[in-house]
Design an enzyme around this catalytic site. Sequence first.
Site, short mmCIF file in Angstrom:
data_model
loop_
_atom_site.label_atom_id
_atom_site.label_comp_id
_atom_site.label_asym_id
_atom_site.label_seq_id
_atom_site.Cartn_x
_atom_site.Cartn_y
_atom_site.Cartn_z
N ASP A 324 28.54 -11.15 11.99
CA ASP A 324 30.06 -10.50 11.87
C ASP A 324 29.50 -8.98 11.99
OD1 ASP A 324 31.10 -12.78 11.17
OD2 ASP A 324 31.08 -12.85 9.13
N ARG A 400 37.63 -7.06 12.08
CA ARG A 400 36.38 -6.22 12.36
C ARG A 400 36.56 -5.34 13.61
NH1 ARG A 400 33.65 -8.12 8.08
NH2 ARG A 400 33.78 -10.45 7.57
#
Length: 440
Positions: A324, A400
């Site tokens: 991530d 993100r």
Amino acid sequence: MHAAPLPRRFAPSNPLTGRIRVPGDKSISHRSLMFGALAIGETRVTGLLEGEDVLATAAALRAMGAQVERGEDGTWSIRGVGVGGLLQPRTAIEMGNSGTSTRLLMGLIASHGITATFTGDASLSKRPMNRVIEPLSRMGAQFHGAPGGTLPLTMEGMTPAIPIEYRLPVASAQVKSAVLLAGLNAPGITSVIEPVPTRDHTERMLKGFGAAIEVEETGGERTIRLTGEADLSPQTIEVPGDPSSAAFFIVAATLVEGSDLTIENVGLNPTRAGLIAVLREMGADIEELDRRDVGGEPVADLRVRHAALTGIEVAPALAPSMIDEFPVLFVAAALARGTTRTTGLEELRVKESDRLSAMATALAAIGARVEETPDGLVIEGTGGEPLPGGGPVATHLDHRIAMSMAVAGLASRQGVEVDDTRPIATSFPSFEALLAEASA
Ligand code: S3P
């Protein structure tokens, strides 16, 4: 979520200083609620991430009979129904943006005799579910209405489910966890073989809840064996800070000159700590203070000081331990001296957005030199010179991407306009407030 996009410009920043604390780990928060919902008695959780994704898990578990409540002091209380005790939800389960909620709950439902319909937002409705449909079908679950393997879809669980041995075709902790969670209520042993290790919170936490689970490592592969028809006992859980949220501040403090920032209570499970190793190899100054254990996970306070970075080749074997964190690593690479090359990142194309394409486009739009390959990005850094900036850059409903481009704005000449900051609330509702605090 607000109806309309919330654009915002992230301006060049003062140094980041002082001490901050990021919210609880998203993966551990989802699992705390789910395992608590399967234990008989009261599980208490402190430090739970109160982001939209985790709240979607809480709502789904309530709809299936668990009592999930937040106390005034922020402690969460979960009174579970026992393994096998989940009830049929009366309406569709709305998963919002959350792939983790969806895939793990499908695992849970697969071995319960109930039917559930899953829906999600535009981002989640594009993401592949066949990766869980395939093993869960082998265990006896049935799926309807998903010709392309995407939401919305309806599943029927099966009791008793069939325990299987499953070799993961993709390095995915979500798929591993879905099979193991289905195995909790299947008679016999369910095993998952991981050719490449992925985050191991499910294994650690199920052991803590009293399940019979063993992990064996041979020749780099991990085999996890879980004995089904488990009885889980309620736990008291302290959720450590999320390293994936800390990542934005680690990179921001590294890039902005004069920064000296301490991020407290960051989870450093080795299956999650790849970014720190890579940034250190690039020259970052990250010090671990007061290493300790919180809730069965290694934790430390991280002191990060500004440092010049040099581009590197990132070993593809590290990918699962920082899966991530690539969007924000790409931002760091855009300001490093020399070339950073990443490979083996096909999985980034099926996250909340296609993160290779989204980051290549966004970084190019603010003046970075980026080349997109089928499985990675090649980035020619500025050698520390701020990026020109600009925008608006497109976040594609991906938290993100939004936070990574915000960090890019701090290290730019004119700032970066992010087209939509709403998705940040899925995982890190206090991001903008902490940024203001650290750069005041
Ligand atoms: C997660 C696993 C990862 C990660 C996601 C959370 C989890 O997904 O990207 O944010 O909690 O198991 P994959 O398992 O699909 O790689």
